[in-house]
Enzyme design. Structure first.
Site, PDB file in Angstrom:
ATOM      1  N   GLY A 116       0.778  -1.238   0.000  1.00 42.80           N
ATOM      2  CA  GLY A 116       0.000   0.000   0.000  1.00 42.80           C
ATOM      3  C   GLY A 116       0.810   1.288   0.000  1.00 42.80           C
ATOM      4  O   GLY A 116       0.387   2.292  -0.547  1.00 42.80           O
ATOM      5  N   GLU A 152       3.865   4.550   5.678  1.00 39.41           N
ATOM      6  CA  GLU A 152       2.713   3.647   5.582  1.00 39.41           C
ATOM      7  C   GLU A 152       1.580   4.344   4.840  1.00 39.41           C
ATOM      8  O   GLU A 152       1.493   5.579   4.827  1.00 39.41           O
ATOM      9  CB  GLU A 152       2.305   3.277   7.022  1.00 39.41           C
ATOM     10  CG  GLU A 152       1.038   2.492   7.197  1.00 39.41           C
ATOM     11  CD  GLU A 152       1.068   1.070   6.657  1.00 39.41           C
ATOM     12  OE1 GLU A 152       1.355   0.906   5.453  1.00 39.41           O
ATOM     13  OE2 GLU A 152       0.781   0.139   7.419  1.00 39.41           O
ATOM     14  N   ASP A 153       0.731   3.569   4.200  1.00 37.54           N
ATOM     15  CA  ASP A 153      -0.398   4.167   3.496  1.00 37.54           C
ATOM     16  C   ASP A 153      -1.479   4.664   4.462  1.00 37.54           C
ATOM     17  O   ASP A 153      -1.920   5.802   4.389  1.00 37.54           O
ATOM     18  CB  ASP A 153      -0.999   3.188   2.475  1.00 37.54           C
ATOM     19  CG  ASP A 153      -1.356   1.821   3.066  1.00 37.54           C
ATOM     20  OD1 ASP A 153      -1.136   1.597   4.277  1.00 37.54           O
ATOM     21  OD2 ASP A 153      -1.854   0.964   2.319  1.00 37.54           O
ATOM     22  N   ASP A 191      -5.049   2.153  10.762  1.00 42.40           N
ATOM     23  CA  ASP A 191      -6.415   1.772  11.072  1.00 42.40           C
ATOM     24  C   ASP A 191      -6.427   1.315  12.541  1.00 42.40           C
ATOM     25  O   ASP A 191      -6.384   2.150  13.442  1.00 42.40           O
ATOM     26  CB  ASP A 191      -6.779   0.668  10.081  1.00 42.40           C
ATOM     27  CG  ASP A 191      -8.230   0.257  10.094  1.00 42.40           C
ATOM     28  OD1 ASP A 191      -9.078   1.142  10.226  1.00 42.40           O
ATOM     29  OD2 ASP A 191      -8.514  -0.940   9.966  1.00 42.40           O
ATOM     30  N   ARG A 240      -5.458   0.159  -6.549  1.00 44.33           N
ATOM     31  CA  ARG A 240      -4.366   0.962  -5.991  1.00 44.33           C
ATOM     32  C   ARG A 240      -3.997   2.118  -6.915  1.00 44.33           C
ATOM     33  O   ARG A 240      -3.410   3.097  -6.496  1.00 44.33           O
ATOM     34  CB  ARG A 240      -3.112   0.110  -5.793  1.00 44.33           C
ATOM     35  CG  ARG A 240      -3.277  -1.029  -4.804  1.00 44.33           C
ATOM     36  CD  ARG A 240      -1.910  -1.693  -4.557  1.00 44.33           C
ATOM     37  NE  ARG A 240      -2.023  -2.992  -3.923  1.00 44.33           N
ATOM     38  CZ  ARG A 240      -2.128  -3.201  -2.616  1.00 44.33           C
ATOM     39  NH1 ARG A 240      -2.139  -2.175  -1.795  1.00 44.33           N
ATOM     40  NH2 ARG A 240      -2.205  -4.411  -2.118  1.00 44.33           N
TER      41      ARG A 240
HETATM   42  P1  IMP Z   1      -4.050  -1.725  10.826  1.00 46.60           P
HETATM   43  O1  IMP Z   1      -3.057  -2.770  11.242  1.00 46.60           O
HETATM   44  O2  IMP Z   1      -5.442  -2.101  11.245  1.00 46.60           O
HETATM   45  O3  IMP Z   1      -3.683  -0.332  11.271  1.00 46.60           O
HETATM   46  O4  IMP Z   1      -4.152  -1.783   9.273  1.00 46.60           O
HETATM   47  C1  IMP Z   1      -3.214  -1.303   8.492  1.00 46.60           C
HETATM   48  C2  IMP Z   1      -3.299  -1.831   7.090  1.00 46.60           C
HETATM   49  O5  IMP Z   1      -4.615  -2.253   6.713  1.00 46.60           O
HETATM   50  C3  IMP Z   1      -2.963  -0.711   6.157  1.00 46.60           C
HETATM   51  O6  IMP Z   1      -1.589  -0.645   5.938  1.00 46.60           O
HETATM   52  C4  IMP Z   1      -3.743  -1.076   4.921  1.00 46.60           C
HETATM   53  O7  IMP Z   1      -2.973  -1.925   4.120  1.00 46.60           O
HETATM   54  C5  IMP Z   1      -4.948  -1.794   5.438  1.00 46.60           C
HETATM   55  N1  IMP Z   1      -6.118  -0.886   5.514  1.00 46.60           N
HETATM   56  C6  IMP Z   1      -6.660  -0.326   6.614  1.00 46.60           C
HETATM   57  N2  IMP Z   1      -7.708   0.451   6.312  1.00 46.60           N
HETATM   58  C7  IMP Z   1      -7.836   0.390   4.963  1.00 46.60           C
HETATM   59  C8  IMP Z   1      -8.746   1.010   4.028  1.00 46.60           C
HETATM   60  O8  IMP Z   1      -9.649   1.789   4.368  1.00 46.60           O
HETATM   61  N3  IMP Z   1      -8.533   0.702   2.724  1.00 46.60           N
HETATM   62  C9  IMP Z   1      -7.549  -0.138   2.294  1.00 46.60           C
HETATM   63  N4  IMP Z   1      -6.682  -0.724   3.138  1.00 46.60           N
HETATM   64  C10 IMP Z   1      -6.825  -0.466   4.454  1.00 46.60           C
HETATM   65 MG    MG Z   2      -0.523  -1.113   4.351  1.00 51.02          MG
END
Ligand code: IMP
Ligand code: MG
Length: 184
Positions: A48, A103-104, A107, A169
């Site tokens: 991402g 990081e993209d 969440d 993407r």
């Molecule tokens: P986390 O570990 O829950 O913070 O998730 C992080 C990863 O989940 C990010 O690096 C994204 O690859 C993916 N992610 C979280 N939210 C989204 C979204 O709204 N769209 C697409 N990918 C997401």
């Molecule tokens: Mg990611």
């Protein structure tokens, strides 16, 4: 999944290409100021982060090094699994460098917490996080990014490097994914 036109997945544009451009410029200027005279090492989280990384490095006006890591946290759904696995590591030690993880989106924060703790054990001079987008409402663990492009609402977004089921993407804007695509 039946393929549609790229724009048909987009419910609405959250941040346009132009707004993202201004956002990246601002982050680049800030990072340039903060890391002036320091050995900066940007580590991009694949996949991402690759679009943001490519733009961000060109908005930073000091010498820097790049590398890439890959982790798996999401399957093909829109919900986090909570399980993070390192699929690809960087090639060189980080002990004499200032690490900035690119990081993209943040969440739950689980992915970044895992990555940050992993690099902390390798004793870089410093370690910070730069995320293009942040959904702070969704945080499950205590972690705050040091640089944030934009805070966004709790919705599943696509484009600017972010995927749904591996695709989308390449959308230049950040869009909210149409609910009907994943609620089937
Ligand atoms: P986390 O570990 O829950 O913070 O998730 C992080 C990863 O989940 C990010 O690096 C994204 O690859 C993916 N992610 C979280 N939210 C989204 C979204 O709204 N769209 C697409 N990918 C997401
Ligand atoms: Mg990611």
């Amino acid at each position: 999944m039946q393929m549609k036109d790229l724009r048909e997945y987009c419910d609405r544009v959250l941040l346009s290409e132009e707004e993202i451009k201004a956002m990246v410029k601002r982050l680049g200027e800030q990072i340039t100021r903060d890391y002036a005279g320091k050995k900066l090492f940007l580590i991009c989280v694949l996949k991402g982060g690759f679009v943001f990384m490519a733009d961000l490095v060109r908005a930073i006006d000091i010498p820097l090094e790049v590398d890439f890591i890959a982790v798996s946290s999401y399957g093909s759904s829109t919900k986090t699994s909570g399980v993070v696995r390192l699929l690809k590591d960087i090639d060189k030690p980080v002990n004499d460098k200032h690490v900035l993880i690119v990081e993209d989106i943040m969440d739950s924060g689980l992915t970044l917490k895992y990555i940050k703790e992993m690099f902390e054990t390798r004793s870089p001079l410093s370690i910070k996080i730069c995320t293009a987008f942040d959904k702070p409402e969704r945080r499950k663990v205590d972690i705050t990014p040091d640089y944030v492009g934009a805070v966004i609402p709790d919705e599943y977004v696509i484009g600017y490097g972010l995927d749904y089921d591996g695709i989308l993407r390449n959308l230049p804007d950040l869009c909210v994914l149409k609910r009907e695509i994943y609620e089937k």
